[in-house]
Design an enzyme around this catalytic site. Structure first.
Site, short mmCIF file in Angstrom:
data_model
loop_
_atom_site.label_atom_id
_atom_site.label_comp_id
_atom_site.label_asym_id
_atom_site.label_seq_id
_atom_site.Cartn_x
_atom_site.Cartn_y
_atom_site.Cartn_z
N SER A 48 0.80 -1.23 0.00
CA SER A 48 0.00 0.00 0.00
C SER A 48 0.83 1.27 0.00
CB SER A 48 -0.92 -0.03 1.20
OG SER A 48 -1.61 -1.24 1.21
N ARG A 72 7.97 6.31 -3.70
CA ARG A 72 8.32 6.94 -2.43
C ARG A 72 7.53 6.27 -1.33
NH1 ARG A 72 5.83 10.96 -5.55
NH2 ARG A 72 3.59 11.17 -5.15
N ASP A 84 -3.53 -1.62 -2.14
CA ASP A 84 -4.71 -2.03 -1.35
C ASP A 84 -6.03 -1.54 -1.95
OD1 ASP A 84 -3.98 0.56 -0.67
OD2 ASP A 84 -4.22 0.32 1.49
C1 BGC Z 1 -0.38 5.12 -0.09
C2 BGC Z 1 -1.30 4.32 -0.99
C3 BGC Z 1 -2.28 3.51 -0.17
C4 BGC Z 1 -2.97 4.37 0.85
C5 BGC Z 1 -3.97 3.62 1.72
C6 BGC Z 1 -1.16 5.88 0.96
O1 BGC Z 1 -0.30 6.51 1.86
O2 BGC Z 1 0.40 6.01 -0.84
O3 BGC Z 1 -0.56 3.49 -1.85
O4 BGC Z 1 -3.20 2.92 -1.04
O5 BGC Z 1 -2.02 5.00 1.68
O6 BGC Z 1 -3.38 2.57 2.40
#
Ligand code: BGC
Length: 479
Positions: free
Chosen positions: A142, A157, A195
């Site tokens: 995620s 990042r 996710d």
């Molecule tokens: C991330 C995402 C993720 C989201 C929820 C964000 O900080 O960049 O990739 O889907 O959080 O978990």
């Protein structure tokens, strides 16, 4: 005339105020930014990442799949039994990721994850160790990765407090696979999904069309520690999906075939309006950003998600203290709740769930709240806690109203309400699930947007989006 705590709280709360016309303006900006971000990759724009997931589940998928989920706070390993009738059964184990691992080296980090997979298989699937066929595994990861294939993605990042520097720019599947192989696990990562992509897949798997209505799961969204969303897009509307950017795909398929495909796009909407053209920007938002690892990025997320709401409140409370209105004789040094990012968003949930009158009794609600705040009765009176409620409500409401922006904008951008009777949005995450009235406030805010018929939009919880979603992405037909 001296100002009272309630008056000052009122002033602070008004800085977080947000209304329907703001939502309408935010949606317009989001639609514009979406079109731009689909045209070209720009460092500060929303990444809008093609996920390489082109198949939306039907609910008939059947079998057992191994799935892991790195969300933010926890790492989960699960085996998901898809029953082929929109239902599933999951066996899972969960472990918290320590701060040291979140900011250490990639080898330690992925080594730790691989060890969890080994422990899980030993406990629940020991039969695997006598089989020669590699076990297919789906990974929910995620964080923003530049995905170039279903099983390949380079980390753009970190977000949500992670800062493993030597992983940035690398293919996270490869880093993880090396550690799985080092333990001789005979497990092969076949799919890497965000996710939100998993949430969309899981919701589509579980959804049944009712009353013969044409219903489509359009968006998978997370409102939890972080926030983000994924949606189905036709590749002909993604001008940056070019042969130069994705040579492998163009070697295998004709441009016409590609243009006609539908693919799930991981928007990474946490990075909507990083330049703060339209986002609200209080003094506390600015202070909060200063103390993050990803300063000046994910600015939308920093106003919305669970990792940040507690911090916004904490910064406001520190200002009330320095104005001499609260916690005058309380020493906060050394108290874990009062260090940067120490205050949990559950403090806001607890205050929001109780009425001011309930808090003022000094009983259950009050006790629960001050405990979560790391305080004792000598530090803060029931009346003072009750006086904070308008501020908490304003912070929570701003979060929910902002959250409505991408949901409405993507619904409009895809013209989904013109194509389907019902547009379905699957959501997961602690803020959505546990923050009082969050979903209602999101819907209320969407109601202010021109062209949105809220009664034709289903917003519902996607159960175990990350686990089931990764399992569905690893499903053999998808490859
Ligand atoms: C991330 C995402 C993720 C989201 C929820 C964000 O900080 O960049 O990739 O889907 O959080 O978990």
């Amino acid at each position: 005339m001296t100002i009272t705590l309630s008056q000052k709280v009122g002033e602070f709360a008004s800085e977080f105020a947000i209304d329907g016309s703001y939502v309408q303006q935010g949606v317009k900006h989001f639609v514009d930014q979406t079109a731009q971000a689909l045209s070209a990759n720009m460092e500060r724009a929303m990444p809008m990442i093609p996920s390489f997931v082109t198949r939306i589940p039907t609910g008939k998928e059947k079998g057992v799949q191994l799935a892991v989920d790195l969300g933010g706070t926890n790492f989960r390993v699960s085996s998901v039994h898809l029953n082929g009738d929109h239902t599933h059964k999951t066996v899972a184990s969960k472990v918290a990721v320590s701060d040291d691992l979140m900011t250490g080296t990639q080898a330690d980090f992925f080594g730790f994850l691989a060890q969890q997979v080994k422990d899980f298989l030993t406990e629940h699937h020991s039969e695997h160790f006598s089989q020669t066929e590699p076990l297919r595994m789906g990974v929910t990861f995620s964080f923003p990765v530049n995905q170039v294939a279903l099983d390949k993605g380079y980390l753009l990042r970190w977000t949500k407090g992670y800062d493993i520097k030597d992983a940035v720019g690398k293919d996270v599947v490869e880093l993880f696979q090396i550690q799985l192989d080092a333990l001789d696990l005979n497990v092969k990562i076949v799919a890497l999904v965000n996710d939100t992509v998993g949430t969309l897949l899981a919701r589509a798997y579980a959804s049944k069309s009712d009353d013969g209505k044409h219903k489509q799961t359009l968006i998978g969204a997370i409102f939890g520690t972080g926030t983000n969303g994924a949606y189905s897009e036709r590749l002909k509307r993604v001008p940056k999906f070019t042969a130069a950017n994705y040579p492998e795909v163009f070697k295998r398929y004709s441009p016409e075939h590609i243009a006609n495909q539908t693919m799930i796009i991981n928007t990474e909407w946490g990075s909507y309006d990083n330049d703060i053209d339209v986002l609200p920007n209080t003094k506390w938002d600015i202070d909060l950003d200063e103390n993050t690892h990803n300063k000046s990025f994910h600015m939308f997320e920093k106003r919305i998600s669970g990792m940040f709401l507690g911090e916004l409140l904490r910064l406001c409370l520190l200002d009330l203290k320095s104005e001499g209105l609260l916690l005058q004789s309380t020493k906060l040094e050394g108290n874990p709740v009062w260090k940067g990012f120490g205050m949990d968003t559950s403090v806001l949930s607890f205050i929001e769930a109780a009425t001011e009158a309930q808090i003022e009794t000094g009983k259950g609600d009050y006790e629960k709240i001050i405990k979560a705040m790391g305080l004792a009765a000598k530090d803060i009176t029931p009346e003072q806690v009750a006086a904070l409620k308008p501020l908490v409500t304003a912070i929570g409401r701003r979060s929910a109203y902002l959250s409505a922006i991408p949901l409405a904008a993507i619904t409009l951008h895809t013209h989904a309400l013109e194509k389907f009777d019902v547009v379905d949005i699957g959501v997961d995450g602690s803020v959505f699930q546990f923050y009082p009235k969050f979903a209602d406030m999101v819907k209320e805010a969407m109601g202010y947007v021109e062209g949105i018929s809220v009664d034709r939009i289903d917003i519902g919880h996607a159960e175990d989006g990350s686990g089931v979603g990764a399992a569905l992405a690893a499903y053999p037909d998808d490859s």
